[in-house]
Motif scaffolding. Structure first.
Motif, PDB file in Angstrom:
ATOM      1  N   GLU A   1       8.548   6.720  -6.330  1.00 15.50           N
ATOM      2  CA  GLU A   1       8.844   5.281  -6.414  1.00 15.50           C
ATOM      3  C   GLU A   1       8.172   4.529  -5.262  1.00 15.50           C
ATOM      4  OE1 GLU A   1      13.019   4.478  -6.555  1.00 15.50           O
ATOM      5  OE2 GLU A   1      13.372   5.856  -8.234  1.00 15.50           O
ATOM      6  N   MET A   2       8.225   5.111  -4.098  1.00 11.33           N
ATOM      7  CA  MET A   2       7.571   4.501  -2.937  1.00 11.33           C
ATOM      8  C   MET A   2       6.070   4.420  -3.155  1.00 11.33           C
ATOM      9  SD  MET A   2       9.483   6.241   0.331  1.00 11.33           S
ATOM     10  CE  MET A   2      11.250   6.505   0.353  1.00 11.33           C
ATOM     11  N   LEU A   3       5.484   5.504  -3.665  1.00 14.16           N
ATOM     12  CA  LEU A   3       4.048   5.529  -3.896  1.00 14.16           C
ATOM     13  C   LEU A   3       3.639   4.444  -4.887  1.00 14.16           C
ATOM     14  CD1 LEU A   3       1.270   6.846  -3.483  1.00 14.16           C
ATOM     15  CD2 LEU A   3       1.820   8.367  -5.404  1.00 14.16           C
ATOM     16  N   ALA A   4       4.424   4.277  -5.940  1.00  9.48           N
ATOM     17  CA  ALA A   4       4.100   3.251  -6.938  1.00  9.48           C
ATOM     18  C   ALA A   4       4.064   1.868  -6.295  1.00  9.48           C
ATOM     19  CB  ALA A   4       5.120   3.290  -8.072  1.00  9.48           C
ATOM     20  N   ARG A   5       5.035   1.585  -5.461  1.00 10.46           N
ATOM     21  CA  ARG A   5       5.071   0.295  -4.769  1.00 10.46           C
ATOM     22  C   ARG A   5       3.891   0.172  -3.799  1.00 10.46           C
ATOM     23  NH1 ARG A   5       8.847  -3.428  -2.381  1.00 10.46           N
ATOM     24  NH2 ARG A   5       7.519  -4.951  -1.291  1.00 10.46           N
ATOM     25  N   ILE A   6       3.582   1.242  -3.087  1.00 12.30           N
ATOM     26  CA  ILE A   6       2.459   1.232  -2.136  1.00 12.30           C
ATOM     27  C   ILE A   6       1.156   0.915  -2.858  1.00 12.30           C
ATOM     28  CG2 ILE A   6       1.045   2.704  -0.632  1.00 12.30           C
ATOM     29  CD1 ILE A   6       3.707   4.211   0.054  1.00 12.30           C
ATOM     30  N   GLU A   7       0.901   1.638  -3.957  1.00 16.43           N
ATOM     31  CA  GLU A   7      -0.358   1.436  -4.683  1.00 16.43           C
ATOM     32  C   GLU A   7      -0.433   0.047  -5.298  1.00 16.43           C
ATOM     33  OE1 GLU A   7      -0.376   4.831  -7.302  1.00 16.43           O
ATOM     34  OE2 GLU A   7      -1.663   5.959  -5.920  1.00 16.43           O
ATOM     35  N   ASN A   8       0.705  -0.447  -5.767  1.00 14.25           N
ATOM     36  CA  ASN A   8       0.722  -1.805  -6.331  1.00 14.25           C
ATOM     37  C   ASN A   8       0.405  -2.854  -5.274  1.00 14.25           C
ATOM     38  OD1 ASN A   8       1.392  -3.613  -8.673  1.00 14.25           O
ATOM     39  ND2 ASN A   8       2.932  -4.329  -7.189  1.00 14.25           N
ATOM     40  N   ASP A   9       0.997  -2.686  -4.081  1.00 18.69           N
ATOM     41  CA  ASP A   9       0.764  -3.636  -3.000  1.00 18.69           C
ATOM     42  C   ASP A   9      -0.645  -3.544  -2.459  1.00 18.69           C
ATOM     43  OD1 ASP A   9       3.372  -4.392  -3.346  1.00 18.69           O
ATOM     44  OD2 ASP A   9       4.080  -3.756  -1.380  1.00 18.69           O
ATOM     45  N   LEU A  10      -1.237  -2.364  -2.544  1.00 27.04           N
ATOM     46  CA  LEU A  10      -2.607  -2.191  -2.057  1.00 27.04           C
ATOM     47  C   LEU A  10      -3.630  -2.924  -2.947  1.00 27.04           C
ATOM     48  CD1 LEU A  10      -2.761   1.531  -0.858  1.00 27.04           C
ATOM     49  CD2 LEU A  10      -3.262  -0.487   0.537  1.00 27.04           C
ATOM     50  N   LYS A  11      -3.259  -3.182  -4.194  1.00 21.55           N
ATOM     51  CA  LYS A  11      -4.200  -3.833  -5.142  1.00 21.55           C
ATOM     52  C   LYS A  11      -4.661  -5.195  -4.645  1.00 21.55           C
ATOM     53  CE  LYS A  11      -2.451  -1.523  -9.309  1.00 21.55           C
ATOM     54  NZ  LYS A  11      -1.720  -1.708 -10.591  1.00 21.55           N
ATOM     55  N   GLN A  12      -3.748  -5.897  -3.961  1.00 17.64           N
ATOM     56  CA  GLN A  12      -4.097  -7.243  -3.498  1.00 17.64           C
ATOM     57  C   GLN A  12      -5.199  -7.213  -2.452  1.00 17.64           C
ATOM     58  OE1 GLN A  12      -1.041  -9.066  -0.803  1.00 17.64           O
ATOM     59  NE2 GLN A  12       0.087  -7.142  -1.196  1.00 17.64           N
ATOM     60  N   PHE A  13      -5.356  -6.065  -1.816  1.00 15.67           N
ATOM     61  CA  PHE A  13      -6.381  -5.970  -0.756  1.00 15.67           C
ATOM     62  C   PHE A  13      -7.719  -5.468  -1.310  1.00 15.67           C
ATOM     63  CE2 PHE A  13      -2.284  -5.410   1.375  1.00 15.67           C
ATOM     64  CZ  PHE A  13      -2.351  -6.457   2.297  1.00 15.67           C
ATOM     65  N   SER A  14      -7.715  -5.019  -2.565  1.00 19.88           N
ATOM     66  CA  SER A  14      -8.966  -4.537  -3.155  1.00 19.88           C
ATOM     67  C   SER A  14      -9.727  -5.615  -3.869  1.00 19.88           C
ATOM     68  CB  SER A  14      -8.665  -3.370  -4.118  1.00 19.88           C
ATOM     69  OG  SER A  14      -7.854  -3.830  -5.193  1.00 19.88           O
ATOM     70  N   LYS A  15      -9.111  -6.784  -4.002  1.00 20.70           N
ATOM     71  CA  LYS A  15      -9.759  -7.890  -4.717  1.00 20.70           C
ATOM     72  C   LYS A  15     -10.778  -8.583  -3.817  1.00 20.70           C
ATOM     73  CE  LYS A  15      -5.706  -8.704  -7.634  1.00 20.70           C
ATOM     74  NZ  LYS A  15      -4.609  -9.651  -8.011  1.00 20.70           N
TER      75      LYS A  15
END
Length: 264
Positions: A250-264
């Protein structure tokens, strides 16, 4: 017949008490020594101590001193006065290095500190002292029959330090000091590589890294999310089937989701 036996025992007890009281009041150290020895051999250690305390200073250098100081240290040990017993045993070892009691005294002197070791939540100064002294005994007397017990005591003491280190790290996590928690868990894993708490330590390190990341200011968030993802990788590398795995995912899912904003 029972009455006669009772009276006989009573006379013996009264006589014994009388001899002890006379010895306490006597100015003759030899009288005190004889009575103290009698009390010691009867396992009346508290009474023996009262007499040993009186004569110890006067017996230094005397022929009976070795025996007297050994009984003195043992009486302190048997009455659980471990600070004083430890001191007396160590003094005995240094004063009578050729005594047949020196090995036993060295062990009991070290063991006294293990008896003084407090519960893991308190200061562990005496625990460290006990480990050092027991290890020193093991090094000096590797063939001693007491080595097995000494090794067991060292193991138990180290486990206490291990638990304290883990709980200290966990406390940082509990109070939301996540930076300190991450450092403490890293140090814990380095210092105790074979610890049974490793699974929990790695999980709570991940938990600390995760909470630090998602609560960060924007300029620090990306770096901390990446660090949290690395903590997840470190956890599942060893404990992919852990009971904590669903929560970690669950933590990983949130981490990866939040990281998406920095890949744009």
């Amino acid at each position: 017949m029972k009455n006669v036996l009772y009276l006989f025992v009573l006379v013996i007890l009264i006589s014994s008490c009388s001899d002890f009281q006379k010895a306490l009041k006597s100015e003759d150290v030899s009288v005190k020594f004889i009575e103290a020895t009698k009390m010691y051999e009867a396992k009346k250690y508290a009474k023996a101590l009262r007499l040993f305390d009186q004569i110890a200073p006067a017996y230094k250098g005397k022929p009976q001193a070795e025996r007297m100081f050994y009984m003195y240290a043992q009486s302190l040990y048997k009455t659980e006065q471990y600070y004083l017993a430890g001191y007396q045993f160590e003094s005995f070892v240094s004063s009578y290095p050729k005594s047949e009691k020196v090995e036993e005294s060295a062990f009991l002197g070290a063991k006294c500190f293990s008896e003084l070791s407090p519960v893991y939540t308190l200061d562990q100064t005496d625990t460290y002292k006990a480990i050092d002294k027991l290890q020193n005994f093991i090094d000096i007397y590797p063939e001693s029959t007491n080595v097995a017990e000494a090794n067991l005591l060292v193991k138990e003491l180290r486990e206490k330090l291990e638990l304290k280190a883990y709980e200290n790290a966990k406390t940082y996590n509990n109070i939301s000091d996540y930076k300190a928690a991450m450092v403490a868990f890293d140090n814990f894993i380095i210092n105790f590589p074979g610890t049974p708490y490793k699974e929990k330590a790695l999980f709570y390190k991940l938990d600390s890294a995760y909470n630090l990341a998602i609560n960060s200011i924007p300029m620090k968030m990306e770096e901390r999310l990446i660090s949290a993802k690395a903590a997840y990788t470190g956890f599942v590398k060893y404990y992919n089937n852990s009971e904590y795995k669903p929560k970690a995912d669950e933590m990983l899912a949130r981490i990866e989701n939040d990281l998406k904003q920095f890949s744009k």
